[in-house]
Design an enzyme around this catalytic site. Structure first.
Site, short mmCIF file in Angstrom:
data_model
loop_
_atom_site.label_atom_id
_atom_site.label_comp_id
_atom_site.label_asym_id
_atom_site.label_seq_id
_atom_site.Cartn_x
_atom_site.Cartn_y
_atom_site.Cartn_z
N CYS A 1 -6.58 -3.98 -1.49
CA CYS A 1 -5.97 -5.26 -2.21
C CYS A 1 -5.88 -6.46 -1.24
O CYS A 1 -6.81 -6.43 -0.30
CB CYS A 1 -4.52 -5.08 -2.69
SG CYS A 1 -3.19 -4.57 -1.46
N ASN B 1 -2.36 -5.40 1.43
CA ASN B 1 -2.13 -3.93 1.73
C ASN B 1 -0.54 -3.66 1.92
O ASN B 1 -0.28 -2.83 2.72
CB ASN B 1 -2.76 -3.63 3.07
CG ASN B 1 -2.89 -1.87 3.10
OD1 ASN B 1 -3.18 -1.56 4.36
ND2 ASN B 1 -3.00 -1.09 2.34
N CYS C 1 1.45 -4.31 -1.17
CA CYS C 1 2.11 -4.00 -2.50
C CYS C 1 0.93 -3.11 -3.42
O CYS C 1 1.29 -1.97 -3.64
CB CYS C 1 2.29 -5.37 -3.49
SG CYS C 1 3.19 -6.53 -2.66
N ARG C 2 -0.02 -3.64 -3.91
CA ARG C 2 -0.85 -2.82 -4.92
C ARG C 2 -1.76 -1.72 -4.26
O ARG C 2 -1.38 -0.46 -4.91
CB ARG C 2 -1.85 -3.87 -5.75
CG ARG C 2 -1.25 -4.89 -6.47
CD ARG C 2 -2.16 -5.75 -6.86
NE ARG C 2 -2.40 -6.75 -5.58
CZ ARG C 2 -3.44 -7.67 -5.65
NH1 ARG C 2 -4.16 -7.98 -6.91
NH2 ARG C 2 -3.69 -8.18 -4.50
N SER C 3 -2.24 -1.97 -3.09
CA SER C 3 -3.27 -0.64 -2.66
C SER C 3 -2.29 0.45 -1.82
O SER C 3 -2.74 1.47 -2.11
CB SER C 3 -4.32 -1.28 -1.69
OG SER C 3 -3.81 -1.91 -0.45
N ASP D 1 -1.56 -9.20 -8.83
CA ASP D 1 -0.69 -9.50 -7.75
C ASP D 1 0.56 -9.67 -8.16
O ASP D 1 0.90 -10.55 -8.65
CB ASP D 1 -1.36 -10.48 -6.98
CG ASP D 1 -0.57 -10.73 -5.55
OD1 ASP D 1 0.15 -10.06 -5.25
OD2 ASP D 1 -1.29 -11.39 -4.92
P1 4NP Z 1 -0.95 -6.84 -2.36
O1 4NP Z 1 0.06 -8.31 -2.53
O2 4NP Z 1 -2.29 -7.85 -2.15
O3 4NP Z 1 -0.84 -6.18 -3.51
O4 4NP Z 1 -0.52 -6.28 -0.95
C1 4NP Z 1 0.25 -9.31 -1.69
C2 4NP Z 1 0.83 -9.20 -0.52
C3 4NP Z 1 1.20 -10.23 0.25
C4 4NP Z 1 0.51 -11.66 -0.04
C5 4NP Z 1 -0.16 -11.57 -1.12
C6 4NP Z 1 -0.55 -10.68 -1.95
N1 4NP Z 1 0.51 -12.75 0.89
O5 4NP Z 1 0.27 -13.73 0.53
O6 4NP Z 1 1.25 -12.56 1.85
#
Ligand code: 4NP
Length: 155
Positions: free
Chosen positions: A8, A11, A13-15, A124
């Site tokens: 994602c 790294n 939340c989703r992955s 997201d």
């Molecule tokens: P992820 O979510 O891609 O599912 O881990 C996010 C985590 C952090 C951020 C964006 C999306 N960020 O902008 O810090």
């Protein structure tokens, strides 16, 4: 041994959710020696961090422990290691395509292509409310079953 990398943006939340869920269902089927699992982010913001506490809590409620996971960034060398590199959304996929060696023989694509629902991207949840994290888990659980069903034919 087949190797799967979930990717994602951050790294956190989703992955990691996909990593923890798929790891658990692989273990429940007794396939941990045949399938190895990792996750990474396309961005460097959260390198070394544990999963977001909202993702971790939501996953734990359904029996998936993410506490050992730490964020890392996806790198070109991953393409020489992983048979499946599965992106959570179209931007993640496009960012991976931009670092993918032209001779990559594995499967680079969207994780939800293995799911049974019409939605193709895992949204997201980072800037939204708690329901977003539950929705991620619903999509990830469904696609994980589909991915495992596909992979067992190929082991
Ligand atoms: P992820 O979510 O891609 O599912 O881990 C996010 C985590 C952090 C951020 C964006 C999306 N960020 O902008 O810090």
């Amino acid at each position: 041994m087949k190797k799967v990398l979930f990717v994602c943006l951050g790294n956190i939340c989703r992955s990691p959710t996909a990593h923890g869920v798929f790891r658990e269902i692989v273990a429940r089927r007794g396939l941990s020696e045949q399938i190895s699992i990792d996750s990474a982010g396309t961005a460097a913001y959260h390198i070394g961090n544990p999963p977001d506490h909202r993702s971790a809590a939501c996953a734990l409620q359904r029996g998936y422990d993410l506490s050992d996971l730490r964020a890392r960034q996806a790198v070109t060398a991953d393409f020489s290691q992983f048979d499946y590199i599965l992106a959570m959304d179209a931007q993640n996929l496009s960012d991976l395509e931009s670092i993918c060696p032209s001779d990559y023989q594995g499967h680079l694509g969207l994780f939800l292509d293995f799911g049974s629902e019409s939605v193709r991207e895992v949204p997201d949840p980072y800037y939204g409310g708690p329901e977003g994290f539950d929705h991620v888990l619903d999509l990830v659980e469904s696609a994980s079953e589909g991915l495992l069903g596909h992979m067992v034919r190929d082991l």
